[in-house]
Design an enzyme around this catalytic site. Structure first.
Site, short mmCIF file in Angstrom:
data_model
loop_
_atom_site.label_atom_id
_atom_site.label_comp_id
_atom_site.label_asym_id
_atom_site.label_seq_id
_atom_site.Cartn_x
_atom_site.Cartn_y
_atom_site.Cartn_z
CB CYS A 112 -0.92 0.02 1.20
SG CYS A 112 -2.02 -1.40 1.25
CG HIS A 275 -3.48 3.25 1.43
ND1 HIS A 275 -3.72 2.81 0.14
CD2 HIS A 275 -3.65 2.17 2.25
CE1 HIS A 275 -4.01 1.51 0.18
NE2 HIS A 275 -3.98 1.11 1.43
CG ASN A 305 -6.86 -1.19 -0.09
OD1 ASN A 305 -6.05 -0.68 -0.86
ND2 ASN A 305 -6.52 -1.66 1.10
N1 ACO Z 1 -19.85 -9.16 5.91
C1 ACO Z 1 -20.57 -9.42 6.99
N2 ACO Z 1 -20.03 -9.78 8.19
C2 ACO Z 1 -18.70 -9.84 8.25
C3 ACO Z 1 -17.87 -9.58 7.14
C4 ACO Z 1 -18.49 -9.23 5.93
N3 ACO Z 1 -17.81 -8.97 4.80
N4 ACO Z 1 -16.57 -9.73 7.52
C5 ACO Z 1 -16.58 -10.06 8.82
N5 ACO Z 1 -17.87 -10.13 9.26
C6 ACO Z 1 -18.35 -10.47 10.59
C7 ACO Z 1 -17.33 -11.24 11.41
O1 ACO Z 1 -17.39 -12.60 11.10
C8 ACO Z 1 -17.77 -10.91 12.81
O2 ACO Z 1 -18.84 -11.75 13.13
P1 ACO Z 1 -18.97 -12.38 14.63
O3 ACO Z 1 -19.05 -11.20 15.53
O4 ACO Z 1 -20.20 -13.20 14.52
O5 ACO Z 1 -17.70 -13.16 14.81
C9 ACO Z 1 -18.31 -9.50 12.71
O6 ACO Z 1 -18.60 -9.29 11.32
C10 ACO Z 1 -17.35 -8.45 13.20
O7 ACO Z 1 -16.07 -8.76 12.64
P2 ACO Z 1 -14.83 -7.87 12.89
O8 ACO Z 1 -13.65 -8.39 12.17
O9 ACO Z 1 -14.73 -7.64 14.38
O10 ACO Z 1 -15.34 -6.54 12.19
P3 ACO Z 1 -14.85 -5.10 12.42
O11 ACO Z 1 -15.99 -4.29 12.85
O12 ACO Z 1 -13.58 -5.05 13.21
O13 ACO Z 1 -14.48 -4.69 10.93
C11 ACO Z 1 -12.70 -4.46 9.35
C12 ACO Z 1 -13.57 -5.43 10.15
C13 ACO Z 1 -13.62 -3.65 8.43
C14 ACO Z 1 -11.73 -5.25 8.50
C15 ACO Z 1 -11.97 -3.56 10.36
O14 ACO Z 1 -11.22 -4.33 11.25
C16 ACO Z 1 -11.10 -2.57 9.71
O15 ACO Z 1 -11.59 -1.57 9.26
N6 ACO Z 1 -9.76 -2.84 9.69
C17 ACO Z 1 -8.82 -2.10 8.91
C18 ACO Z 1 -8.17 -3.06 7.96
C19 ACO Z 1 -8.22 -2.65 6.53
O16 ACO Z 1 -8.87 -1.72 6.12
N7 ACO Z 1 -7.47 -3.37 5.71
C20 ACO Z 1 -7.39 -3.03 4.33
C21 ACO Z 1 -6.21 -3.67 3.72
S1 ACO Z 1 -4.72 -3.32 4.53
C22 ACO Z 1 -4.13 -1.86 4.04
O17 ACO Z 1 -4.48 -1.36 3.00
C23 ACO Z 1 -3.24 -1.12 4.90
#
Ligand code: ACO
Length: 357
Positions: A112, A275, A305
């Site tokens: 990234c 980013h 992304n």
């Molecule tokens: N649709 C529906 N439900 C989902 C999905 C989806 N696509 N993905 C995960 N869930 C569920 C999980 O299974 C979990 O269910 P559970 O509670 O029954 O176990 C629930 O949703 C919550 O999951 P979390 O992983 O805790 O979700 P969170 O609210 O933390 O959001 C996310 C996840 C969006 C990835 C968040 O952690 C985030 O914004 N992280 C930043 C990472 C990122 O943006 N990476 C991009 C690439 S890296 C880079 O470019 C630097």
């Protein structure tokens, strides 16, 4: 002497996959994806079309925008984490497709932050006198690791059977975030005031495991085998919470440091081009810096992304919208796998020609 951006271009593949399309493939919803990430749709490359093709198309568009010919380019810098081949990298393929001749062509593996590192490298080549004109490209074709099964000829995904749906659900936390695309810049030596003013780049290997592909590497013998594939080691593993925390802390810190280095206050920034990993991360960076929504634009809703593509695609769109006027002060910042991050501060020279495509 400084380095200034004199042309920009992008290449976006044709197949659109909306969040509603994804809700047919896995247990997810437009509402979940939008509120967690800001993504509404993404474009994915069709089979047989890789990142080198997107990179060359974006590079050609940037050259045309600068009103230049490939024979005027002294060096090419390509960044991607999704190269056409495991080895060698994309640089030679992009050079050949663009018809640049036997100029040095660099491959950057900063994910990234690849484009950010590329912009800094272009500035180093130019200000050291090694090059007058450099093309920098960030390009990704993530479609190859998108695990939603074989595609229809138009790029859509057929309804999954039970086993495919299980795969889709088990990978949904990261797979819904990514999209394909490329952006490029032509960077030229200038005697005018402005151009790249300062940069601060960082790497912290202790954060290596925030997001990585654990298998298919040369520490393993053989480097790829069925056991790895059966264990899904060829797929990314992401610590979403850890990434979010590091990104919203380290990007604003890098922006503050690069501003301090150049003797400007962050409040003076016209634009922060961040980013586009996740709308919540962009929002966190904006709040940390105390800036307005207009100062920290976003286009993740349309592209997802695109890893090394996000900075040049967003900058190109802002330029097209006439938002990079003479004297505009712009800070580029990124955080990504490695972990690599940083910020590059840029002032558009007063007499820069307007964008033409
Ligand atoms: N649709 C529906 N439900 C989902 C999905 C989806 N696509 N993905 C995960 N869930 C569920 C999980 O299974 C979990 O269910 P559970 O509670 O029954 O176990 C629930 O949703 C919550 O999951 P979390 O992983 O805790 O979700 P969170 O609210 O933390 O959001 C996310 C996840 C969006 C990835 C968040 O952690 C985030 O914004 N992280 C930043 C990472 C990122 O943006 N990476 C991009 C690439 S890296 C880079 O470019 C630097």
């Amino acid at each position: 002497m400084a380095a200034r951006i004199v042309g920009t271009g992008i290449a976006i593949p044709p197949a659109t996959i909306t969040n509603d399309d994804l809700a047919q493939l896995m247990d997810t919803s437009d509402e979940w994806i939008r509120t967690r990430s800001g993504v509404k749709q993404r474009q994915l490359s069709l089979p047989g079309h890789g990142s080198s093709e997107l990179a060359a198309d974006a590079g050609a568009a940037a050259l045309a925008d600068a009103g230049m010919h490939g024979s005027q380019i002294d060096a090419l810098i390509t960044a991607t984490m999704t190269p056409d081949y495991f080895a060698p990298g994309n640089a030679g393929l992009v050079q050949e497709r663009m018809g640049l001749g036997q100029i040095p062509a660099f491959d950057l593996r900063q994910q990234c932050s690849g484009f950010l590192y590329g912009l800094d490298l272009a500035d180093c080549l130019i200000t050291s006198g090694r090059a007058d004109n450099v093309v920098v490209v960030g390009a990704e074709a993530h479609a190859g690791f998108i695990p939603w099964g074989a595609r229809n000829p138009d790029g859509s995904f057929p309804p999954p059977d039970e086993a495919q749906r299980e795969v889709n659900n088990s990978t949904r936390a990261w797979s819904v975030l990514f999209g394909d695309g490329a952006g490029a810049m032509v960077v030229r030596r200038t005697e005018a005031e402005g151009g790249v003013l300062a940069s601060r780049l960082f790497t912290d290997g202790s954060q290596f495991e925030l997001i990585l592909v654990p298998g298919v590497g040369f520490r393993r013998q053989p480097y790829v085998d069925h056991a790895q594939l059966d264990s899904d080691l060829h797929r990314p593993v992401m610590d979403g919470t850890g990434l979010y925390r590091s990104a919203v802390r380290l990007m604003p810190e890098a922006v503050r440091q690069v501003c301090a280095k150049a003797g400007v206050d962050p409040s003076e920034l016209d634009l922060v081009v961040t980013h586009q990993a996740n709308e919540r991360i962009t929002e966190g960076v904006r709040k940390q810096l105390g800036l307005s929504e207009a100062q920290v634009p976003s286009n993740i809703a349309r592209y997802g992304n695109t890893t090394s593509g996000t900075l040049p695609i967003l900058y190109h769109e802002l330029r097209q919208q006439g938002r990079i006027g003479p004297g505009a002060l712009v800070c580029f910042t990124a955080f990504g796998a490695g972990a690599h991050w940083g910020a590059v501060l840029y002032r558009e020279p007063a007499e820069n020609p307007p964008a033409r495509n």
